[in-house]
Design a protein around this motif. Structure first.
Motif, PDB file in Angstrom:
ATOM      1  N   ASP A 273       0.847  -1.195   0.000  1.00  0.00           N
ATOM      2  CA  ASP A 273       0.000   0.000   0.000  1.00  0.00           C
ATOM      3  C   ASP A 273       0.887   1.251   0.000  1.00  0.00           C
ATOM      4  OD1 ASP A 273       0.933   0.080   2.625  1.00  0.00           O
ATOM      5  OD2 ASP A 273      -0.927  -0.684   3.461  1.00  0.00           O
ATOM      6  N   ALA A 274       0.324   2.358   0.320  1.00  0.00           N
ATOM      7  CA  ALA A 274       1.053   3.629   0.245  1.00  0.00           C
ATOM      8  C   ALA A 274       1.877   3.929   1.502  1.00  0.00           C
ATOM      9  CB  ALA A 274       0.068   4.766  -0.007  1.00  0.00           C
TER      10      ALA A 274
ATOM     11  N   VAL B 216       2.398  -2.067 -19.301  1.00  0.00           N
ATOM     12  CA  VAL B 216       1.163  -1.357 -19.628  1.00  0.00           C
ATOM     13  C   VAL B 216       1.543   0.085 -19.963  1.00  0.00           C
ATOM     14  CG1 VAL B 216      -0.309  -2.814 -18.153  1.00  0.00           C
ATOM     15  CG2 VAL B 216       0.749  -0.747 -17.202  1.00  0.00           C
ATOM     16  N   PRO B 217       0.633   0.829 -20.576  1.00  0.00           N
ATOM     17  CA  PRO B 217       0.936   2.235 -20.817  1.00  0.00           C
ATOM     18  C   PRO B 217       1.278   2.943 -19.495  1.00  0.00           C
ATOM     19  CG  PRO B 217      -0.989   1.591 -22.076  1.00  0.00           C
ATOM     20  CD  PRO B 217      -0.647   0.435 -21.160  1.00  0.00           C
ATOM     21  N   GLY B 218       2.412   3.610 -19.480  1.00  0.00           N
ATOM     22  CA  GLY B 218       2.835   4.339 -18.280  1.00  0.00           C
ATOM     23  C   GLY B 218       3.791   3.574 -17.390  1.00  0.00           C
TER      24      GLY B 218
ATOM     25  N   GLU C  58       3.364   0.400 -10.777  1.00  0.00           N
ATOM     26  CA  GLU C  58       4.453   1.360 -10.589  1.00  0.00           C
ATOM     27  C   GLU C  58       3.862   2.764 -10.539  1.00  0.00           C
ATOM     28  OE1 GLU C  58       8.168  -0.697 -12.968  1.00  0.00           O
ATOM     29  OE2 GLU C  58       7.014   0.851 -13.991  1.00  0.00           O
ATOM     30  N   GLU C  59       4.616   3.657  -9.923  1.00  0.00           N
ATOM     31  CA  GLU C  59       4.185   5.048  -9.877  1.00  0.00           C
ATOM     32  C   GLU C  59       3.996   5.553 -11.305  1.00  0.00           C
ATOM     33  OE1 GLU C  59       5.793   9.283  -8.156  1.00  0.00           O
ATOM     34  OE2 GLU C  59       6.440   7.422  -7.186  1.00  0.00           O
TER      35      GLU C  59
END
Length: 171
Positions: A81-82, A118-120, A142-143
């Motif tokens: 998590d964050a 994935v895109p990004g 990922e960020e």
């Protein structure tokens, strides 16, 4: 046989209550005077008090990854998590098997995993195991990756379905 592995003090042992069938696996004294304790269920960190108190307790399936830096004697735990990374400075890494136990327990919690582009950026999709043996899926982006984007969600959902199916979980 002589062992340099230190045992938890009775006060520290009492500060980490165990649920049915749970066991203490490893412990380490920390540079701040507290202790880190690995159980079959998760990781606990105790304060440096005359009567140690539980400062943190998380199950193994909450650990994204961990690394041990033997030169600095620091064990770093990254969460799914964050929450900020946890940095544990061990006073005597030779006297504990905590880094090895942490590694083994995190690996035990991951049944299958796949990283997809994935895109990004990238997303790691995994099927993980709780202490009771129940399985669940998890996607860690990922960020900069927006899991809500339809093209990203499509790739993540397909990967998750594939992994869940391989483990016999409902899709």
């Amino acid at each position: 046989m002589f062992s340099r592995r230190r045992q938890l003090t009775p006060a520290a042992r009492r500060a980490v209550p165990l649920a049915g069938g749970e066991r203490h696996l490893a412990a380490a004294e920390l540079a701040d005077g507290g202790h880190a304790v690995a159980t079959t269920a998760g990781l606990a960190v105790l304060t440096d008090d005359a009567a140690p108190r539980l400062a943190l307790r998380r199950p193994w399936c909450d650990v994204d990854r961990a690394a041990f830096d033997p030169e600095r004697s620091v064990l770093t735990v990254e969460w799914v998590d964050a929450e900020p990374d946890l940095h544990l400075s061990l006073t005597d890494p030779v006297a504990t098997n905590l880094p090895a136990v942490l590694h083994e327990r995190v690996l035990w919690s991951v049944l299958l995993a796949e990283t997809v582009d994935v895109p990004g950026g990238r997303v790691r999709v995994a099927v993980r195991r709780r202490l009771d043996g129940s399985l669940f899926s998890q996607a860690l982006a990922e960020e900069g990756v927006d899991l809500a984007r339809p093209d990203v969600a499509d790739v993540v959902n397909a990967t998750e379905s594939s992994l869940r199916g391989a483990c016999g979980l409902p899709l």
